[in-house]
Design a protein around this motif. Sequence first.
Motif, short mmCIF file in Angstrom:
data_model
loop_
_atom_site.label_atom_id
_atom_site.label_comp_id
_atom_site.label_asym_id
_atom_site.label_seq_id
_atom_site.Cartn_x
_atom_site.Cartn_y
_atom_site.Cartn_z
N ALA A 89 0.66 -1.19 -0.45
CA ALA A 89 -0.26 -0.27 0.06
C ALA A 89 0.64 0.93 -0.34
N LEU A 90 2.07 1.19 0.76
CA LEU A 90 2.51 2.02 0.91
C LEU A 90 2.90 2.83 -0.58
N ARG A 91 3.71 1.94 -1.34
CA ARG A 91 4.32 2.56 -3.03
C ARG A 91 2.96 2.22 -3.90
N ASP A 92 1.85 2.74 -3.33
CA ASP A 92 0.81 1.79 -4.57
C ASP A 92 -0.10 3.60 -4.31
N PRO A 93 0.15 4.49 -5.57
CA PRO A 93 -0.59 5.41 -5.44
C PRO A 93 -1.84 5.26 -5.41
N SER A 94 -2.40 4.33 -5.58
CA SER A 94 -4.25 4.28 -5.90
C SER A 94 -4.59 4.03 -4.21
N THR A 95 -3.87 4.17 -3.29
CA THR A 95 -4.18 4.07 -1.47
C THR A 95 -3.86 5.12 -0.74
N ARG A 96 -3.09 6.44 -1.64
CA ARG A 96 -3.51 7.68 -0.61
C ARG A 96 -5.22 7.39 -0.97
N ASP A 97 -4.73 8.44 0.65
CA ASP A 97 -5.81 9.06 1.34
C ASP A 97 -7.45 8.25 0.75
N GLN A 98 -6.61 7.42 1.14
CA GLN A 98 -7.62 5.86 1.10
C GLN A 98 -7.86 5.37 2.87
N ALA A 99 -8.81 4.81 2.86
CA ALA A 99 -9.34 3.93 4.04
C ALA A 99 -9.94 2.53 4.00
N PHE A 100 -9.02 1.65 4.26
CA PHE A 100 -9.84 -0.36 3.40
C PHE A 100 -9.21 -0.99 5.26
N ALA A 101 -9.99 -1.77 5.10
CA ALA A 101 -10.42 -3.36 5.32
C ALA A 101 -9.58 -4.49 5.32
N VAL A 102 -8.89 -4.85 6.11
CA VAL A 102 -7.89 -5.59 5.56
C VAL A 102 -8.05 -7.57 5.49
N VAL A 103 -8.16 -7.94 5.64
CA VAL A 103 -8.74 -9.37 5.22
C VAL A 103 -8.49 -10.49 4.47
N ASP A 104 -8.21 -11.43 4.73
CA ASP A 104 -8.05 -13.03 4.24
C ASP A 104 -8.84 -13.34 2.64
N ARG A 105 -8.89 -13.34 1.84
CA ARG A 105 -10.09 -13.43 1.38
C ARG A 105 -10.29 -14.84 1.55
N ALA A 106 -9.74 -15.36 2.14
CA ALA A 106 -10.22 -17.21 2.70
C ALA A 106 -11.49 -17.04 3.70
N GLU A 107 -11.81 -15.90 4.69
CA GLU A 107 -11.46 -15.37 5.76
C GLU A 107 -12.44 -13.97 5.53
N ALA A 108 -12.73 -13.88 3.92
CA ALA A 108 -14.02 -12.76 4.18
C ALA A 108 -14.99 -13.02 4.52
N ARG A 109 -16.19 -12.33 4.71
CA ARG A 109 -17.37 -12.33 4.89
C ARG A 109 -17.90 -10.56 4.76
N SER A 110 -19.35 -10.58 4.15
CA SER A 110 -19.78 -10.16 3.67
C SER A 110 -21.13 -9.43 3.06
N VAL A 111 -21.88 -9.03 3.23
CA VAL A 111 -22.92 -8.97 2.76
C VAL A 111 -23.26 -8.72 1.32
N ASN A 112 -22.17 -8.14 0.23
CA ASN A 112 -21.26 -7.61 -0.41
C ASN A 112 -20.93 -8.50 -1.38
N ALA A 113 -20.70 -8.47 -2.22
CA ALA A 113 -19.99 -9.53 -3.46
C ALA A 113 -18.45 -9.12 -2.94
N ILE A 114 -16.88 -9.41 -2.70
CA ILE A 114 -15.92 -9.62 -2.58
C ILE A 114 -15.28 -8.77 -3.50
N ASP A 115 -15.00 -7.24 -2.98
CA ASP A 115 -14.23 -6.82 -4.09
C ASP A 115 -12.86 -5.82 -3.89
N PRO A 116 -11.60 -6.84 -4.11
CA PRO A 116 -11.11 -6.44 -3.53
C PRO A 116 -10.35 -5.22 -4.02
N HIS A 117 -9.73 -4.69 -3.65
CA HIS A 117 -9.11 -3.87 -4.04
C HIS A 117 -7.75 -3.36 -5.32
N PRO A 118 -7.41 -3.40 -5.73
CA PRO A 118 -6.17 -3.89 -6.92
C PRO A 118 -5.05 -2.95 -6.52
#
Length: 227
Positions: free
Chosen positions: A192-221
């Motif tokens: 995240a530190l070297r990726d400009p797309s994460t600047r001024d952004q907040a993210f949840a951080v989980v293992d994809r195999a452990e991710a749970r949401s009522v919404n579709a899982i859509d990871p930030h690239p």
Amino acid sequence: MSPLVIAGASRGVGLELARLARSGGRPVVALVRPGSDSSELRHLGVEVVAGDALSRADADRLFGSLPAGCDAVSTLSGLAGDGRRADDEGNINLVDAAAASGLTGRFLLITSIGCGEMAPYRSERAIAAFGAAVDAKTRAEEHLRGSGLAWTILRPGGLRTAPATGNGILSADPEMHGFINRADVAQLALRALRDPSTRDQAFAVVDRAEARSVNAIDPHPLLALGA
């Protein structure tokens, strides 16, 4: 290569991050409270600065000795004997000291799922167990957002100590829950530190195999570590 400053590096995600950064040859400076075990950090070649983030003077001394272009990461949490919380007061001191020093790199704050806009989706059980700490972390997040620094906020789910799976993801979904290994959080923090797309952004951080949401899982690239 500019130094990476880590507060909270003597254990947990901070220690994993120090290991990973040093394995890539990056200089690391760690703020460590007096009396904490810093032997592993020193073995890794980390420059250890004794100080307590609950002291603004210690925070100023840390950033005053560093080049403006370094990145900073804080994993601070916990309750001091006098009732003050590193979750808010310690992190706020670091943010203010970094801003006063003219820091031009990124300030990455590691907090917790349930902070900020995720608060309405906390369970009653989570509020009872972690509510005060999560609310304090939210105050630190809000302070960082208004600091004028380039920032990124990562909010890990339940943390486990095990080797990295490589399946950690960032998600902007406020209803995301799950678990993740500390080593994976460290990997994602460096990416995240070297990726400009994460600047001024907040993210949840989980293992994809452990991710749970009522919404579709859509990871930030994210850019790969070696890209």
